[in-house]
Design a protein around this motif. Structure first.
Motif, mmCIF file in Angstrom:
data_model
loop_
_atom_site.group_PDB
_atom_site.id
_atom_site.type_symbol
_atom_site.label_atom_id
_atom_site.label_comp_id
_atom_site.label_asym_id
_atom_site.label_seq_id
_atom_site.Cartn_x
_atom_site.Cartn_y
_atom_site.Cartn_z
ATOM 1 N N PHE A 192 -35.045 -41.807 -74.136
ATOM 2 C CA PHE A 192 -35.900 -42.840 -73.537
ATOM 3 C C PHE A 192 -36.961 -43.192 -74.567
ATOM 4 O O PHE A 192 -37.758 -42.336 -74.954
ATOM 5 C CB PHE A 192 -36.627 -42.325 -72.288
ATOM 6 C CG PHE A 192 -35.739 -41.929 -71.136
ATOM 7 C CD1 PHE A 192 -34.355 -41.963 -71.223
ATOM 8 C CD2 PHE A 192 -36.317 -41.512 -69.931
ATOM 9 C CE1 PHE A 192 -33.565 -41.589 -70.146
ATOM 10 C CE2 PHE A 192 -35.523 -41.138 -68.861
ATOM 11 C CZ PHE A 192 -34.154 -41.168 -68.968
ATOM 12 N N THR A 245 -38.961 -46.364 -74.452
ATOM 13 C CA THR A 245 -40.113 -46.974 -73.768
ATOM 14 C C THR A 245 -39.952 -46.796 -72.269
ATOM 15 O O THR A 245 -38.821 -46.812 -71.756
ATOM 16 C CB THR A 245 -40.202 -48.490 -74.045
ATOM 17 O OG1 THR A 245 -38.872 -49.005 -73.951
ATOM 18 C CG2 THR A 245 -40.762 -48.796 -75.399
ATOM 19 N N PRO A 246 -41.055 -46.665 -71.571
ATOM 20 C CA PRO A 246 -40.952 -46.517 -70.111
ATOM 21 C C PRO A 246 -40.419 -47.809 -69.488
ATOM 22 O O PRO A 246 -40.694 -48.893 -69.995
ATOM 23 C CB PRO A 246 -42.402 -46.291 -69.673
ATOM 24 C CG PRO A 246 -43.162 -45.964 -70.911
ATOM 25 C CD PRO A 246 -42.446 -46.590 -72.050
ATOM 26 N N GLN A 296 -41.679 -47.125 -64.198
ATOM 27 C CA GLN A 296 -42.302 -45.922 -64.754
ATOM 28 C C GLN A 296 -43.714 -46.233 -65.247
ATOM 29 O O GLN A 296 -44.654 -45.480 -65.012
ATOM 30 C CB GLN A 296 -41.446 -45.380 -65.908
ATOM 31 C CG GLN A 296 -40.132 -44.782 -65.416
ATOM 32 C CD GLN A 296 -39.076 -44.643 -66.491
ATOM 33 O OE1 GLN A 296 -39.317 -44.899 -67.667
ATOM 34 N NE2 GLN A 296 -37.880 -44.233 -66.085
ATOM 35 N N GLN A 347 -34.898 -50.950 -57.247
ATOM 36 C CA GLN A 347 -33.514 -50.572 -56.979
ATOM 37 C C GLN A 347 -33.107 -49.405 -57.854
ATOM 38 O O GLN A 347 -33.809 -49.090 -58.814
ATOM 39 C CB GLN A 347 -32.612 -51.735 -57.331
ATOM 40 C CG GLN A 347 -32.977 -52.999 -56.622
ATOM 41 C CD GLN A 347 -31.875 -54.007 -56.740
ATOM 42 O OE1 GLN A 347 -31.167 -54.034 -57.728
ATOM 43 N NE2 GLN A 347 -31.743 -54.829 -55.738
ATOM 44 N N GLY A 360 -31.250 -47.803 -60.838
ATOM 45 C CA GLY A 360 -30.994 -48.416 -62.143
ATOM 46 C C GLY A 360 -32.264 -48.862 -62.840
ATOM 47 O O GLY A 360 -32.251 -49.252 -63.996
ATOM 48 N N GLY A 377 -34.847 -46.884 -63.262
ATOM 49 C CA GLY A 377 -35.512 -45.705 -63.824
ATOM 50 C C GLY A 377 -36.479 -45.081 -62.837
ATOM 51 O O GLY A 377 -37.411 -44.383 -63.210
ATOM 52 N N THR A 409 -36.051 -42.653 -60.688
ATOM 53 C CA THR A 409 -36.019 -41.189 -60.548
ATOM 54 C C THR A 409 -37.015 -40.548 -61.510
ATOM 55 O O THR A 409 -37.763 -39.641 -61.137
ATOM 56 C CB THR A 409 -34.600 -40.646 -60.817
ATOM 57 O OG1 THR A 409 -33.667 -41.493 -60.152
ATOM 58 C CG2 THR A 409 -34.441 -39.231 -60.346
ATOM 59 N N ARG A 429 -27.172 -51.549 -65.009
ATOM 60 C CA ARG A 429 -28.295 -50.617 -64.890
ATOM 61 C C ARG A 429 -28.813 -50.182 -66.250
ATOM 62 O O ARG A 429 -28.136 -50.280 -67.244
ATOM 63 C CB ARG A 429 -27.826 -49.401 -64.093
ATOM 64 C CG ARG A 429 -27.301 -49.838 -62.744
ATOM 65 C CD ARG A 429 -26.664 -48.702 -62.053
ATOM 66 N NE ARG A 429 -27.573 -47.567 -62.107
ATOM 67 C CZ ARG A 429 -27.657 -46.676 -61.163
ATOM 68 N NH1 ARG A 429 -26.932 -46.768 -60.113
ATOM 69 N NH2 ARG A 429 -28.477 -45.655 -61.291
#
Ligand code: AMP
Length: 572
Positions: free
Chosen positions: A22, A24-25, A29, A48, A50, A52, A54, A335
């Motif tokens: 990863f 960039t956020p 995020q 939704q 996809g 990020g 989680t 996604r």
């Protein structure tokens, strides 16, 4: 400074996300992490799968946990077992460098005793599906008294699935929680009600438009008569040889039936529906996740929580009745910054649905023609040739055979070798598609049809198309079939031997139990009839004549073609 560090995440978590690649956020995020790290702010994330999300809740949660206190401090509730395992898995990866934080996934369909044993060891984060969680609460196997953070993931899905009371129960039983984080793709009134009842001044963040589809998705639709859906589906699959796709049906009977038909025809596909045992389901999902299976056909209910990256296509075998379901379906692709394609097979009377969808998700839908047989052949052909070029020859002892091969092929040109390879690989396939019907042509007529007369006029079109087809062939009826002990190859041999004609004059052969239809070059038809009509075979007189316009293809009667095309290699 690393962009994740700038959001306030500690070194260990930054190291994990860096290792995950990863850089960039994502938007959610960026917006969620600083707020959630406070630990005391209620939060609503309209995002939704996809996007990020989680990591958006998982990373701050891990930072807030106090490892020394071995009791559940965080509870993540989500709709399905798949999602539960996926979240747990993600959290395990995020906490790779954060020591002494323990997570447990609790979900139905697995041994509750084992889960109880693990909970007793002392865990910090519990990821749960509602049903199993309630079960554990009632058995007093989980102590929610000290839970500080409750995350509701895919809240709209949980409510759709009828978990409202369970969610109420959980929120009422986590009386010491310091904040509640709710994630949902959509915001129906029921979700809004939860936030009103259980959250205080939540900070609300929307990623993209509410109800909007993912911008990375190309929405395409195809208009075909209802009875041609299956053929259209096959074309779309064949036209996209590398596709990694989920096909959605409305009912489990459809999912099962279409999967069976496709498998009979040589495709590798599995159905996912409510009748499968958990073990069967896991097996199917395992194959799909590892990409050993490229095609999955599922009902909406069964596909809930399927969280697989890199899906290239979502196919709607039929458009869903509920337009929001479309957003959920199409959101399985496109996604994590990748692009995806959502293909919908519709019939002419569904065009109005497309208009509402366009309005709802604020995206343009492109009407695309079902590829012609020729297009499909060309695509498959070059796909195969690309694979041929990319074949790894570094590990075989091929050199040993080369001198002999070079001698054997000394007189054969490169062109001829390629042709022969192609013929070996493609003869079935080309044969199947060479006279394939134009599925779009029928649609143009279909568009002018009276509403309600779809099926009748559809089959009339079919016949009209057949009568009109001018591909140089005519069709012969013959009263010999499978019951006479023939299979296709032996039948072909028999009629060619009897008529002294060459294989090249023949087109498609459709065999049934008692009789068959043979497509034959118009100029050769007379010769074949003369040779066979009236001859005796096994004490029967053979009757052969030009078929009348009432001919129906086997698929019209729900019969399958037998292994018309068997894709040998459907893996990546
Ligand atoms: P999710 O919405 O949580 O299901 O995430 C979808 C996918 O995006 C997962 O495979 C994540 O690993 C990936 N992902 C999450 N955050 C990032 C990021 N900042 N950069 C790249 N990929 C990410």
């Amino acid at each position: 400074m690393n962009a994740f560090e700038a959001l306030g995440l500690n070194e260990q978590l930054v190291q994990s996300v860096t290792e995950l690649g990863f850089e960039t956020p994502t938007l959610i995020q960026e917006k969620a992490i600083p707020v959630l790290l406070s630990g005391t702010t209620d939060f609503i994330g309209l995002a939704q799968t996809g996007t990020g999300k989680t990591a958006a809740f998982g990373l701050p949660l891990l930072q807030l946990i106090e490892p020394a206190q071995r009791h559940p401090q965080a509870l993540i509730v989500c709709p399905t077992r798949e999602l539960c395992l996926q979240i747990t898995n993600d959290i395990e990866t995020f906490k790779k460098h954060s020591r002494n934080i323990f997570t447990e996934a609790v979900y139905g369909g697995a041994s509750i005793m084992m889960q109880i044993r693990n909970l007793k060891k002392g865990v910090h984060i519990v990821v749960a599906t509602p049903g199993r969680l309630i079960d554990l609460i009632e058995r007093k196997a989980i102590d929610l008294q000290k839970v500080k953070y409750v995350v509701l993931d895919e809240a709209d899905e949980m409510l759709n699935m009828g978990f409202r009371d369970d969610i109420d129960f959980v929120l009422k039983n986590t009386i010491n929680r310091e904040s509640t984080w709710l994630f949902s793709a959509t915001m129906p009134p029921e979700v809004r009600a939860i936030s009103k009842n259980y959250m205080e001044n939540p900070k609300e963040v929307t990623v993209g438009k509410k109800n909007s589809g993912n911008v990375n998705i190309d929405h395409q639709y195809f208009v075909v008569p209802a009875h041609q859906r299956y053929e259209a589906l096959k074309r779309l699959i064949d036209f996209n040889p590398g596709m990694y796709a989920i096909i959605f049906t409305r009912t489990k009977a459809d999912a099962q039936d279409i999967a069976e038909r496709l498998v009979k025809e040589g495709y590798e596909i599995e159905a996912l529906h409510g009748d499968l045992s958990q073990q069967q389901r896991d097996k199917v999902m395992g194959r799909f996740r590892s990409k050993n299976l490229q095609l999955l056909i599922a009902t909406d209910v069964a596909a809930r929580g399927i969280d697989v990256d890199a899906i290239t296509h979502v196919i709607n075998y039929e458009l869903p009745d509920d337009m929001e379901v479309y957003t959920h379906r199409s959101g399985r692709t496109g996604r994590a910054g990748k692009t995806g394609i959502c293909l919908s097979i519709c019939h002419s009377r569904e065009s109005f649905k497309i208009k509402s969808l366009e309005r709802m998700i604020n995206a343009k839908f492109n009407k695309v023609d079902i590829p012609s047989g020729k297009d499909v052949c060309r695509k498959q052909f070059f796909h195969f040739m690309d694979k041929l070029m990319q074949a790894d020859v570094s590990h075989g002892d091929y050199e040993t055979y080369m001198p002999d091969l070079m001698t054997k092929f000394a007189e054969v040109s490169k062109e001829e070798v390629l042709q022969r390879v192609a013929a070996l690989e493609f003869s079935h396939f080309l044969k199947y598609y060479e006279n394939a019907e134009d599925l779009n042509r029928a649609d143009i007529r279909g568009d002018r049809r009276q509403p309600g007369r779809e099926d009748m006029s559809g089959s009339r079109n079919e016949r009209t198309n057949f009568n009109r087809r001018d591909n140089g062939y005519t069709r012969l009826f013959v009263n010999l079939g499978i019951k006479d002990g023939f299979y296709k190859a032996s039948f072909l041999q028999f009629i060619l031997d009897e008529s002294n004609l060459k294989k090249e004059v023949l087109g498609k052969i459709d065999m049934r139990d008692m009789n068959s239809w043979v497509e034959i070059d118009k100029d050769a038809a007379g010769k074949m009839i003369n040779a066979l009509d009236g001859k005796r075979y096994n004490n029967r007189t053979i009757r052969m004549n030009e078929a009348d316009g009432g001919f129906k293809r086997p698929s019209d009667e729900g019969r399958e073609r037998k292994r018309t095309y068997a894709p040998k290699e459907r893996r990546f």
